[in-house]
Design an enzyme around this catalytic site. Sequence first.
Site, mmCIF file in Angstrom:
data_model
loop_
_atom_site.group_PDB
_atom_site.id
_atom_site.type_symbol
_atom_site.label_atom_id
_atom_site.label_comp_id
_atom_site.label_asym_id
_atom_site.label_seq_id
_atom_site.Cartn_x
_atom_site.Cartn_y
_atom_site.Cartn_z
ATOM 1 N N TYR A 63 4.080 15.992 3.390
ATOM 2 C CA TYR A 63 3.468 14.681 3.143
ATOM 3 C C TYR A 63 4.360 13.882 2.198
ATOM 4 O O TYR A 63 4.673 14.318 1.094
ATOM 5 C CB TYR A 63 2.090 14.915 2.525
ATOM 6 C CG TYR A 63 1.119 13.772 2.585
ATOM 7 C CD1 TYR A 63 0.731 13.211 3.800
ATOM 8 C CD2 TYR A 63 0.543 13.275 1.414
ATOM 9 C CE1 TYR A 63 -0.191 12.182 3.842
ATOM 10 C CE2 TYR A 63 -0.388 12.250 1.443
ATOM 11 C CZ TYR A 63 -0.748 11.699 2.669
ATOM 12 O OH TYR A 63 -1.667 10.684 2.705
ATOM 13 N N SER A 96 3.387 10.929 8.697
ATOM 14 C CA SER A 96 3.324 10.927 7.230
ATOM 15 C C SER A 96 4.464 11.709 6.587
ATOM 16 O O SER A 96 4.862 11.418 5.459
ATOM 17 C CB SER A 96 1.997 11.522 6.757
ATOM 18 O OG SER A 96 0.915 11.018 7.489
ATOM 19 N N HIS A 131 7.891 7.189 8.919
ATOM 20 C CA HIS A 131 8.595 7.359 7.649
ATOM 21 C C HIS A 131 10.044 7.707 7.947
ATOM 22 O O HIS A 131 10.374 8.210 9.015
ATOM 23 C CB HIS A 131 7.927 8.422 6.779
ATOM 24 C CG HIS A 131 6.793 7.887 5.967
ATOM 25 N ND1 HIS A 131 6.944 7.433 4.682
ATOM 26 C CD2 HIS A 131 5.489 7.695 6.279
ATOM 27 C CE1 HIS A 131 5.780 6.988 4.227
ATOM 28 N NE2 HIS A 131 4.877 7.139 5.182
ATOM 29 N N ARG A 171 0.844 -1.194 0.000
ATOM 30 C CA ARG A 171 0.000 0.000 0.000
ATOM 31 C C ARG A 171 0.878 1.243 0.000
ATOM 32 O O ARG A 171 0.993 1.916 -0.998
ATOM 33 C CB ARG A 171 -0.983 -0.027 1.185
ATOM 34 C CG ARG A 171 -2.161 0.957 1.003
ATOM 35 C CD ARG A 171 -1.806 2.388 1.331
ATOM 36 N NE ARG A 171 -1.255 2.549 2.668
ATOM 37 C CZ ARG A 171 -0.608 3.639 3.073
ATOM 38 N NH1 ARG A 171 -0.417 4.668 2.257
ATOM 39 N NH2 ARG A 171 -0.119 3.708 4.305
ATOM 40 N N HIS A 225 3.155 4.460 12.689
ATOM 41 C CA HIS A 225 3.449 4.400 11.253
ATOM 42 C C HIS A 225 4.520 5.448 11.001
ATOM 43 O O HIS A 225 4.234 6.646 10.983
ATOM 44 C CB HIS A 225 2.189 4.693 10.435
ATOM 45 C CG HIS A 225 2.416 4.707 8.952
ATOM 46 N ND1 HIS A 225 2.197 3.597 8.164
ATOM 47 C CD2 HIS A 225 2.844 5.697 8.106
ATOM 48 C CE1 HIS A 225 2.465 3.906 6.899
ATOM 49 N NE2 HIS A 225 2.859 5.174 6.839
ATOM 50 N N HIS A 268 3.417 3.869 -3.613
ATOM 51 C CA HIS A 268 3.883 5.201 -4.019
ATOM 52 C C HIS A 268 5.234 5.114 -4.727
ATOM 53 O O HIS A 268 5.507 5.865 -5.661
ATOM 54 C CB HIS A 268 4.019 6.115 -2.802
ATOM 55 C CG HIS A 268 2.727 6.532 -2.188
ATOM 56 N ND1 HIS A 268 1.818 7.340 -2.831
ATOM 57 C CD2 HIS A 268 2.191 6.259 -0.961
ATOM 58 C CE1 HIS A 268 0.771 7.557 -2.039
ATOM 59 N NE2 HIS A 268 0.972 6.909 -0.903
#
Length: 338
Positions: free
Chosen positions: A287, A167, A198, A13, A196, A17
């Site tokens: 983002y 994000s 990054h 998912r 989550h 990207h």
Amino acid sequence: MDKTLYISDVTLRDGSHAVRHQYTVAQAVQIAKALDAARVDSIEVAHGDGLAGSSFNYGFGAHTDLEWIAAVAEAVHHARVATLLLPGIGTVHDLRNAHAAGARIVRVATHCTEADVSRQHIETARALGMDTVGFLMMSHMTTPDRLAQEALKMESYGATCIYVVDSGGALGMNDVRERFRALKQVLKPETQTGIHAHHNLSLGVANSIVAVEEGCDRIDASLAGMGAGAGNAPLEVFIAAAQRLGWRHSCDLMALMDAADDIVRPLQDRPVRVDRETLALGYAGVYSSFLRHAEAVAQRHGLKAVDILIELGHRRMVGGQEDMIVDVALDLLQTRTP
């Protein structure tokens, strides 16, 4: 630590990207089978921007969400299939179809101060019997206390797990610690929490470790860090670190290492790494999925992608405002000295 960590893979998912949402069904099945054999707890499947994300604004997918979900659901035996839904992009209708195709977990994602738009989708997911997760994106853009109040809303709608979602890859370790402490103070003891991360500031694994130290139950990660921007916390790296720390999990580290290098990394047409552009995302708090869009716009207009990304950060743009990337580029062109 006496609990077993819940490992939530996002290669199919968020990792979408990194390949402009062009996974083939065969690639999705191959990755899912490898993850299933390595005993991850769940595998998230959707367009990078969630159910119904395939569009002109976000990029068209090679397949529909339902094609990916159904194929993965049929291929796995241990892991449960998860999906992502952003209210305003995906609808309750899309959620029902995803459930029918085999998704058993849904993460309902909103901007960190807009949890109120998730009510309908969370309530529907619970009615369908799905494992229902609240997903507070861009968590660096509000205070820990405000984030906790938004988490309470999602809990009141029926979410049984609430995620701190970095994000932009902009949170530091103390930022993560403060947010989890704030959530734990207000949520019911039985409500789980998730992280989550990054990797735009190279803190994806470190932030995930801090989250677990603060009582986090579920950890998102992806093979080879496959994800938007500099990617997510690399799954194989997090598991190796967790193992060194003596934390319990269900994963086969060597199988994850093989899958990352043999299957996933060769799919990257742009390296998923910390470089000038992805570092700009974390530094400016942008983002992460804006990266590929900004690079394309920069090339089209003869600009530097990093300049576009920094300006997007100054303007505090958030997920869903991809159209503003072109506006920023045109404004930068106007400010150039003739």
